[in-house]
Design an enzyme around this catalytic site. Structure first.
Site, mmCIF file in Angstrom:
data_model
loop_
_atom_site.group_PDB
_atom_site.id
_atom_site.type_symbol
_atom_site.label_atom_id
_atom_site.label_comp_id
_atom_site.label_asym_id
_atom_site.label_seq_id
_atom_site.Cartn_x
_atom_site.Cartn_y
_atom_site.Cartn_z
ATOM 1 N N GLU A 177 0.833 -1.213 0.000
ATOM 2 C CA GLU A 177 0.000 0.000 0.000
ATOM 3 C C GLU A 177 0.867 1.262 0.000
ATOM 4 O O GLU A 177 1.276 1.741 1.051
ATOM 5 C CB GLU A 177 -0.929 0.014 1.230
ATOM 6 C CG GLU A 177 -1.815 1.262 1.280
ATOM 7 C CD GLU A 177 -2.719 1.333 2.512
ATOM 8 O OE1 GLU A 177 -2.533 0.537 3.449
ATOM 9 O OE2 GLU A 177 -3.604 2.195 2.527
ATOM 10 N N LYS A 219 -2.486 -1.979 -3.190
ATOM 11 C CA LYS A 219 -3.516 -1.097 -2.619
ATOM 12 C C LYS A 219 -3.080 0.358 -2.805
ATOM 13 O O LYS A 219 -2.408 0.924 -1.950
ATOM 14 C CB LYS A 219 -3.700 -1.433 -1.129
ATOM 15 C CG LYS A 219 -4.658 -0.522 -0.393
ATOM 16 C CD LYS A 219 -5.119 -1.110 0.929
ATOM 17 C CE LYS A 219 -5.963 -0.125 1.704
ATOM 18 N NZ LYS A 219 -6.691 -0.728 2.818
ATOM 19 N N SER A 261 -9.636 4.230 0.339
ATOM 20 C CA SER A 261 -10.555 5.349 0.097
ATOM 21 C C SER A 261 -9.932 6.682 0.499
ATOM 22 O O SER A 261 -10.265 7.719 -0.086
ATOM 23 C CB SER A 261 -11.911 5.126 0.767
ATOM 24 O OG SER A 261 -11.806 4.952 2.148
ATOM 25 N N GLY A 262 -9.078 6.682 1.497
ATOM 26 C CA GLY A 262 -8.216 7.827 1.776
ATOM 27 C C GLY A 262 -8.869 9.119 2.227
ATOM 28 O O GLY A 262 -8.222 10.149 2.243
ATOM 29 N N ARG A 292 -12.664 3.788 5.782
ATOM 30 C CA ARG A 292 -13.718 4.768 6.054
ATOM 31 C C ARG A 292 -14.909 4.653 5.107
ATOM 32 O O ARG A 292 -16.053 4.716 5.540
ATOM 33 C CB ARG A 292 -13.119 6.177 5.994
ATOM 34 C CG ARG A 292 -12.355 6.523 7.243
ATOM 35 C CD ARG A 292 -11.421 7.676 7.018
ATOM 36 N NE ARG A 292 -10.241 7.301 6.243
ATOM 37 C CZ ARG A 292 -9.251 8.132 5.912
ATOM 38 N NH1 ARG A 292 -9.325 9.389 6.284
ATOM 39 N NH2 ARG A 292 -8.207 7.712 5.239
#
Ligand code: 13P
Length: 337
Positions: A177, A219, A261-262, A292
């Site tokens: 990621e 990711k 989603s960040g 989130r």
């Protein structure tokens, strides 16, 4: 049947529109999330909330894997079994976050380096015995006009490759990621440039270390305008720019790309994923590994009340199904109800 080899595990997680529930919030992060709904972060509350998610009937249909924090992999469920077995019983695979967070790359700078390589092999040995089928390591790349430096990217990608090899040596799929952070005033073009460079260096490092790409999942962030930028890229622009970036850096044999989603809204995270799958033209599965954007609605609905557990499961199920549809390019706004 539980998949066994690295390649089987990686493919299983992203099969048939399935994606990942990222429920690996560290103790500090889950405390922050609970504070937003005025709930105390006790071990029992964390168990109750996460058990609600893992027992959702939607798990079997839409969630191929769940990323856990150390506590949850060892934690008992309400019936005296283990939470990790609740996940397995619902047809999903337990995984574990193995990095130990970030520190400043150099004292006083805004660049970060992820830590956790010390003792990683031993920790992975134990996690594999506890039943983890995959692992996750997050690198953080902050963006401005001046950063990231080449050194920040290469040090972080080197650590990701070292981690990936150790995870595979312990029969667990590595999720790599590299998160290019969306906070900041940078343009979508700048995000594209940094994400592209980051991914190119990452796959170069993975190749150097002889990591088995067929047993790895990526990711990444999507290519977005910085949150403070006046111009916010449209759904189609984000989808096109993100795909452009991935197509120029990610090898075809990688089984799946599962976005973070960040900090995007629930709907944006779903709409972007759907738009990319509608465009198509790639070999990997393109799915989700949202924290989130899968949990926000459920967390708010729960609000710490036992009476709300079922409604919270429904809120989670809705987002999971919407994202499963998006992972197949079959979502549209009218399905949101
Ligand atoms: P978000 O989807 O909330 O960014 O979380 C994903 C994750 O696992 C971050 O490391």
């Amino acid at each position: 049947m539980i998949p066994k080899t690295l390649e089987e595990i990686a493919n299983y997680i992203v099969s048939d529109g399935k994606g990942i529930l990222a429920a690996d919030e560290s103790t500090g992060t889950i405390e922050k999330r609970f504070r937003s709904i005025n709930v105390e972060s006790t071990e029992d509350n964390r168990r109750k909330y996460r058990e609600m998610l893992f027992r959702s009937p939607v798990m079997a249909e839409a969630i191929g894997g769940v990323i856990l924090f150390d506590e949850t992999l060892r934690q008992k469920s309400s019936d005296g079994g283990y939470l990790r077995n609740v996940i397995l019983d619902h047809g999903s695979l337990p995984g574990i976050k193995v990095d130990q967070g970030v520190k400043e790359l150099e004292v006083g700078c805004d660049e970060k380096i992820t830590i956790g390589l010390d003792g990683l092999h031993e920790r992975c040995q134990e996690y594999e015995k506890l039943g983890a089928k995959f692992t996750k390591w997050r690198a953080v790349i902050n963006v401005s006009d001046e950063i990231p430096s080449d050194n920040c990217i290469s040090e972080n990608m080197k650590a990701l490759a070292e981690y990936a090899l150790i995870a595979q040596q312990n029969n667990m799929v590595p999720i790599v990621e590299p998160e290019v952070i969306m906070d900041g005033s940078h343009s979508v073009e700048r995000c594209h440039e940094v994400t592209n460079q980051t991914l190119l260096v990452l796959f170069e490092m993975l190749d150097k270390k002889n990591v088995n790409i067929k047993g790895t999942l990526l990711k990444p962030n999507m290519v977005l305008s910085g949150t403070e930028n006046k111009y916010q890229a449209t759904i189609d622009e984000v989808a096109e720019k993100t795909l452009q970036c991935l197509k120029s850096s990610v090898p075809d044999e990688l089984p799946g790309i599962v976005f973070l989603s960040g900090g995007q809204s629930d709907l944006d995270a779903t709409a972007h994923l759907d738009a990319m799958n509608k465009i198509g033209g790639f070999k990997w599965k393109l799915s989700f590994s949202y924290g989130r954007a899968l949990q926000q609605a459920a967390l708010k609905t729960w609000a710490g009340e036992d009476d709300n557990l079922e409604a919270a499961q429904e809120a989670f199920s809705h987002r999971a199904i919407m994202n499963m549809k998006a992972a197949q390019g079959q979502w549209n706004k009218s399905l949101e109800g």
